[in-house]
Enzyme design. Structure first.
Site, short mmCIF file in Angstrom:
data_model
loop_
_atom_site.label_atom_id
_atom_site.label_comp_id
_atom_site.label_asym_id
_atom_site.label_seq_id
_atom_site.Cartn_x
_atom_site.Cartn_y
_atom_site.Cartn_z
N GLU A 54 0.82 -1.21 0.00
CA GLU A 54 0.00 0.00 0.00
C GLU A 54 0.86 1.26 0.00
O GLU A 54 0.62 2.19 0.76
CB GLU A 54 -0.96 -0.02 1.20
CG GLU A 54 -1.89 -1.22 1.18
CD GLU A 54 -2.98 -1.19 2.25
OE1 GLU A 54 -2.73 -0.68 3.34
OE2 GLU A 54 -4.08 -1.68 1.95
N ASP A 89 -8.27 -9.18 4.20
CA ASP A 89 -7.99 -8.05 5.10
C ASP A 89 -9.00 -7.95 6.23
O ASP A 89 -9.87 -7.07 6.21
CB ASP A 89 -8.01 -6.75 4.29
CG ASP A 89 -7.48 -5.58 5.10
OD1 ASP A 89 -6.97 -5.82 6.20
OD2 ASP A 89 -7.58 -4.44 4.61
N GLU A 108 -12.57 -2.39 12.18
CA GLU A 108 -12.58 -1.64 10.91
C GLU A 108 -13.71 -2.09 10.00
O GLU A 108 -14.38 -1.27 9.37
CB GLU A 108 -11.22 -1.84 10.22
CG GLU A 108 -11.16 -1.23 8.83
CD GLU A 108 -9.79 -1.42 8.17
OE1 GLU A 108 -8.89 -1.99 8.79
OE2 GLU A 108 -9.65 -0.97 7.02
O1 GCW Z 1 -6.90 -3.11 6.79
C1 GCW Z 1 -6.12 -2.29 5.98
C2 GCW Z 1 -6.45 -0.93 6.44
C3 GCW Z 1 -5.29 0.02 6.41
C4 GCW Z 1 -4.09 -0.65 7.06
C5 GCW Z 1 -3.75 -1.89 6.26
C6 GCW Z 1 -2.60 -2.67 6.86
C7 GCW Z 1 -2.38 0.31 8.43
O2 GCW Z 1 -7.54 -0.44 5.72
O3 GCW Z 1 -5.69 1.17 7.13
O4 GCW Z 1 -2.99 0.21 7.18
O5 GCW Z 1 -4.83 -2.76 6.23
O6 GCW Z 1 -2.87 -3.63 7.56
O7 GCW Z 1 -1.45 -2.33 6.64
#
Ligand code: GCW
Length: 699
Positions: A301, A374, A402
């Site tokens: 990311e 995720d 989240e």
């Molecule tokens: O779950 C996703 C989130 C991001 C997060 C990423 C990760 C810290 O939306 O906010 O970043 O994973 O785990 O690196």
């Protein structure tokens, strides 16, 4: 005359009842599960009669940890006795802390057993180190708090996993990424001069459930947190938490040698880069001798990493590991997926890391999320578990919600984590067995809200995470009852009601957000609320459409040999089982298969009928929780009862919104009438699409 006295008596009874009901302090949730509310009935009488004291500390050796254990025992017992300080009698039971000679890092367990010393009653808490004694003290209080008589408490416990860790996604400016409980509890700005006492209460809560490591900052890390001024701040935190058995870790930005050191590169093979990290590690260890190490999100990311220089993840991790040496650990995250790679996102981490098995240094741990996507409300276990036998692999879970409603309503996550921990990988045991030699990390849900976690019930997730990292064999129900007894009430019937609410809550969220293996249908960016219609984001794998693949012909992501082939990453026996819709666990059905809306399920319903039924079950589940909670009004203090009533009212709205918006959207795709008996969505699809939340918290 008689009538007058009767009235006075009645008034006296009412006043007494009111006094008895009034809590000693406001029930605002700050005390978490460490309220130590007075016992009732026989248990109270027994503990008062035992009048325990903590007079002898074997091998005191100037230990702040033992001083804390002693204070906790005194304070907890007095609370449970309904006194403001413990009372001593001629016959008092002695609690002996017998804690070996080492200061330890909290890896050791403890034994609690009653004994007699010269005819007098005593209880011995024995441990190999001082932190073990602290854990034993909290375990003793937990047992007492559940109403177990002191003389009957026997424990022989050792943590299942050495590393029991919280990862904070807290930024130095106080904003918490994916945090829904206020600002960060760490006030970096005023550190090191001022340490908020709340940070000590935080360590205390962690120690009470065995958590022994904390990564203090977001994995999307700022390089400047490696500057000397931040090392001094971190050292102050480390000093405050050390007596509680907690080691600090720092999220490190891979490109820091460029940003801070002015080097032209962060290439892990470059000697100047290596030297920079070596000097940085030495500088940190000079300030924090027991520094845990670095947590690293690399080439994920948009974060920098070794691949920027054509080097592998192993090379990057090993370079940092060499800088730490035997003093600490590099925790390298396996959460990667690439903007260039167009293969199934859920297959990318395995493809990237599995071939590196055996290449990581001994002081590197690979931190793998529970599922390959995720932190969704439900995912099959990550195929990397069991697939890297020559690598130290730990589990990363998300405590902050989240993707599960954030800080509204109730979603008790122990069942989610248990599902993963108990999953058989087909390659050397369950996920719990594979990660046990290493550990488990949870993305923290703690913030500056008075009750720490946004809602009162979210504290149960913090609690359950710690308890499961200590012992993954504990049942979700036992943990729920244990937490609720310490948090709300020991009344057995009320406990049964609360535990039932908690145990069903995660499945309820799955039902109204993503039944049958659907995932990642949330609103873009903030991940709040439904948005299955989003198909136009720049990156394919950020779109809900990418994950559900719904069209007129059917719905679901084909990950079989005929589709993305991601299924082949699992052990052959498991892959075989999941490759056929008929033998696939229905909970993962649409995760692995794209099926016609008319596909017939074991329930006898078509897929379309089953989806509609699941959404309705989700809505009904929240309604049931709200009704159950309403019935608890007499058993719960008014302050927290009202707060949770409001949380559940929000969740009732959200469940309906998810159900209605999802059904309306699927209908727009499949053109089918709603199954008989299914109520139509309250609003047209266009109205749901218009809802926007640019201000949603935690982004
Ligand atoms: O779950 C996703 C989130 C991001 C997060 C990423 C990760 C810290 O939306 O906010 O970043 O994973 O785990 O690196």
């Amino acid at each position: 005359m008689m009538r007058g006295r009767g009235l006075v008596n009645r008034l006296a009874v009412i006043v007494a009842a009111l006094l008895a009901a009034a809590p000693l302090h406001a029930e605002d949730g700050y005390a978490l599960w460490l309220r130590h509310a007075p016992l009732e009935g026989e248990a109270l009488a027994a503990l008062r009669a035992e009048a325990p004291i903590v007079p002898v500390i074997v091998d005191r050796a100037d230990s702040p940890t033992l001083a804390i254990a002693e204070t906790e025992l005194r304070r907890g017992i007095a609370g449970l006795q309904g006194h403001d300080r413990p009372r001593l009698t001629a016959d008092s039971t002695e609690i002996i802390l017998d804690c070996g000679t080492t200061r330890g890092d909290g890896a050791a367990g403890f034994v609690i057993a009653p004994e007699r010393i010269e005819g007098r009653r005593a209880v011995r808490i024995a441990a190999a180190d001082h932190v073990g004694c602290l854990y034993g003290s909290f375990a003793l209080l937990r047992a007492l708090g559940e109403g177990t008589p002191l003389s009957e408490i026997r424990r022989d416990e050792a943590p299942a996993m050495p590393l029991r860790m919280l990862d904070h996604w807290d930024n130095p400016d106080g904003h918490v990424e994916r945090g829904y409980a206020g600002r960060s509890i760490i006030d970096w700005w005023h550190l090191p001069d001022k340490l908020d006492p709340r940070l000590v209460d935080y360590a205390r809560a962690n120690a009470s459930i065995g958590i022994n490591a904390v990564a203090v900052n977001n994995v999307n890390a700022k390089a400047f947190m490696l500057e000397p001024r931040y090392i001094a701040r971190l050292a102050r935190l480390a000093d405050a938490w050390r007596p509680y058995g907690i080691r600090v870790f720092l999220s490190a930005r891979f490109s820091a040698p460029m940003e801070l050191g002015g080097l032209p590169t962060a290439d892990p093979r470059d000697p100047a880069v290596k030297a920079w990290w070596q000097a940085k590690a030495d500088e940190i260890y000079a300030a924090i001798p027991d520094f845990g190490g670095f947590l690293v999100k690399a080439n994920s990311e948009g974060q920098p990493g070794p691949q920027d220089y054509g080097r592998s993840h192993a090379e990057g991790a090993n370079m940092l590991a060499a800088a730490l040496g035997d003093r600490g650990t590099v925790i390298w995250r396996a959460f990667v997926y690439s903007p260039e790679d167009t293969s199934d996102r859920t297959a990318q981490a395995y493809a990237e890391f599995q071939p590196l098995d055996g290449q990581f240094a001994l002081n590197v741990i690979l931190q793998v999320k529970n599922g390959a996507l995720d932190f969704q409300p439900r995912e099959p276990f990550h195929p990397l578990f069991g697939a890297m036998p020559r690598t130290r692999v730990m589990l990363e879970a998300q405590i902050t919600r989240e993707y599960l409603g954030q800080a509204s309503g109730i979603a008790y996550l122990a069942p989610l984590w248990k599902e993963v921990l108990e999953a058989q990988t087909g390659r050397g045991g369950s996920v719990a067995q594979i990660t046990a030699p290493v550990g488990m990390a949870g993305v923290a849900n703690v913030g500056s809200d008075r009750n720490w976690t946004g809602t009162h019930f979210d504290a149960a997730n913090w609690y359950a995470f710690g308890r499961l990292a200590w012992n993954p064999a504990l049942s979700s129900e036992d943990i729920a009852r244990e937490w609720a007894a310490q948090t709300f009430t020991r009344d057995d019937q009320a406990l049964g009601t609360i535990a039932a609410m908690m145990l069903g809550s995660r499945e309820t969220v799955v039902d109204y957000t993503g039944p049958l293996g659907l995932a990642h249908l949330m609103g873009t960016g903030h991940h709040y609320g439904p948005a299955p219609w989003v198909c136009d984001l720049g990156r394919a794998d950020w779109n809900p459409c990418y994950y559900h693949r719904a069209d007129k012909g059917g719905i679901g992501f084909d990950r079989t040999a005929a589709g993305s082939k991601a299924l082949a990453q699992y052990a052959p026996a498991i892959a075989a089982n999941w490759s056929d819709p008929a033998t696939t666990d229905p909970r993962y059905l649409l995760w692995f298969h794209h099926l016609p809306w008319s596909h017939r399920l074991p329930s006898g319903r078509t897929l379309w009928e089953e989806l509609a039924a699941r959404y309705d079950a989700g809505v009904a589940g929240v309604d049931r929780m709200a009704a159950a909670w309403a019935s608890l009004a007499p058993a719960i203090d008014a302050e927290r009862h009202a707060a949770i009533t409001a949380d559940l009212a929000i969740q009732r709205k959200e469940a309906r919104w998810w159900r209605d918006a999802s059904l309306a959207y699927w209908q727009s795709v499949n053109g089918l009438a709603l199954p008989p008996g299914t109520a139509p969505p309250a609003e047209p699809l266009a109205a749901y699409k218009l809802r926007a939340f640019p201000e949603a918290p935690g982004q």
